[in-house]
Design a protein around this motif. Sequence first.
Motif, mmCIF file in Angstrom:
data_model
loop_
_atom_site.group_PDB
_atom_site.id
_atom_site.type_symbol
_atom_site.label_atom_id
_atom_site.label_comp_id
_atom_site.label_asym_id
_atom_site.label_seq_id
_atom_site.Cartn_x
_atom_site.Cartn_y
_atom_site.Cartn_z
ATOM 1 N N LEU A 55 -2.132 10.461 7.946
ATOM 2 C CA LEU A 55 -2.181 9.160 7.292
ATOM 3 C C LEU A 55 -2.819 9.272 5.920
ATOM 4 O O LEU A 55 -4.009 9.536 5.783
ATOM 5 C CB LEU A 55 -2.974 8.152 8.144
ATOM 6 N N ASP A 56 -1.994 9.080 4.917
ATOM 7 C CA ASP A 56 -2.473 8.868 3.559
ATOM 8 C C ASP A 56 -2.453 7.365 3.349
ATOM 9 O O ASP A 56 -1.376 6.754 3.321
ATOM 10 C CB ASP A 56 -1.557 9.579 2.556
ATOM 11 N N ILE A 57 -3.618 6.747 3.216
ATOM 12 C CA ILE A 57 -3.689 5.291 3.196
ATOM 13 C C ILE A 57 -3.087 4.683 1.932
ATOM 14 O O ILE A 57 -2.963 3.459 1.833
ATOM 15 C CB ILE A 57 -5.135 4.793 3.377
ATOM 16 N N THR A 58 -2.696 5.513 0.982
ATOM 17 C CA THR A 58 -2.046 5.006 -0.229
ATOM 18 C C THR A 58 -0.525 5.044 -0.125
ATOM 19 O O THR A 58 0.158 4.649 -1.061
ATOM 20 C CB THR A 58 -2.478 5.809 -1.470
ATOM 21 N N SER A 114 -4.238 -2.420 2.560
ATOM 22 C CA SER A 114 -2.905 -2.227 3.144
ATOM 23 C C SER A 114 -2.976 -1.854 4.620
ATOM 24 O O SER A 114 -2.218 -2.377 5.447
ATOM 25 C CB SER A 114 -2.143 -1.147 2.371
ATOM 26 N N THR A 115 -3.886 -0.945 4.964
ATOM 27 C CA THR A 115 -3.974 -0.516 6.360
ATOM 28 C C THR A 115 -4.505 -1.641 7.255
ATOM 29 O O THR A 115 -4.052 -1.805 8.387
ATOM 30 C CB THR A 115 -4.875 0.722 6.504
ATOM 31 N N THR A 116 -5.440 -2.420 6.738
ATOM 32 C CA THR A 116 -5.964 -3.536 7.527
ATOM 33 C C THR A 116 -4.872 -4.560 7.804
ATOM 34 O O THR A 116 -4.743 -5.059 8.937
ATOM 35 C CB THR A 116 -7.144 -4.199 6.798
ATOM 36 N N GLN A 117 -4.075 -4.875 6.807
ATOM 37 C CA GLN A 117 -2.957 -5.801 7.020
ATOM 38 C C GLN A 117 -1.999 -5.245 8.071
ATOM 39 O O GLN A 117 -1.521 -5.974 8.948
ATOM 40 C CB GLN A 117 -2.210 -6.037 5.711
ATOM 41 N N ALA A 118 -1.725 -3.943 7.991
ATOM 42 C CA ALA A 118 -0.741 -3.341 8.890
ATOM 43 C C ALA A 118 -1.216 -3.300 10.340
ATOM 44 O O ALA A 118 -0.424 -3.505 11.273
ATOM 45 C CB ALA A 118 -0.401 -1.927 8.409
#
Length: 279
Positions: A55-58, A114-118
Amino acid sequence: MAPKTVLITGCSDNGIGSALGKVFHERGYHVFATARNPAKMSWLGGLDNVTPVKLDITKAADIKAAVETVTKATDGKLDYFINNAAKNHFMPVLDVEVDAVRDLFESNYFGPLSTTQAFAPLLIKAKGQVSFITSISGYVNTPWMGLYASSKRAIEVVADTLRLELAPLGVTVLTVVTGGVKSSGQTYFDDLKLPEGSLYKGVEETILSRAKGGDGMPRMETLEYANAVVDEMEKGKSGKFWYGEFAEMVRQGTTAVAVPLEAMDSQMIQGTGLDTWKP
């Protein structure tokens, strides 16, 4: 009964993420440990009930794939989601390339957002908790760290707002305002140098030394920090938890009492080169 689940971003060896993963694993959780390069998570070797995730959070594709992996493994539930992955940064404000700042915010602000939304639907289904590992640097004006500090403080404002917005949905939000902790974060700057023509060449060696951890600041053992943080997460509280070396001092000095700006400035320049250097 299936074990509770936790996903932690930024779990490469010898960091806060790997320490949190070890503690959660010891307490019987199923750990989804993520890193941009899973090969750098050697601490997972031989552990059961741990799922490594690239996981690359970008990167949107990585985030989507990670959500799918967790959804399939957990019937769409996630008890804890910890935003730990971040990029360190050291540079005078006048010397930094603006594109480097954009890249910094991609990792430290837009990535966690982005990750929190996902992962939010999985957290809502579990009535779980999302946490953000932030920094005391966001509360003090330490020379050479202003851009890193601003990125960490910015995502903390997001966390504080999410705490209110997620409360009706049964999800708690914890911000861990982190002081000095031993990690691999001080090993990233071997090739750091100031640009030619920098106004701060006179203190370059001091800046480079501080970037590599030579600031004289004591740092807490990572597992000691991780155990205390997991204790707090398991309480299911929303709000802030200050922990690590100097965390309580900064909390009291910046949020509990009014400190004159001149006094704070005088303290923060000590040992940075600005206390003795004259251009």
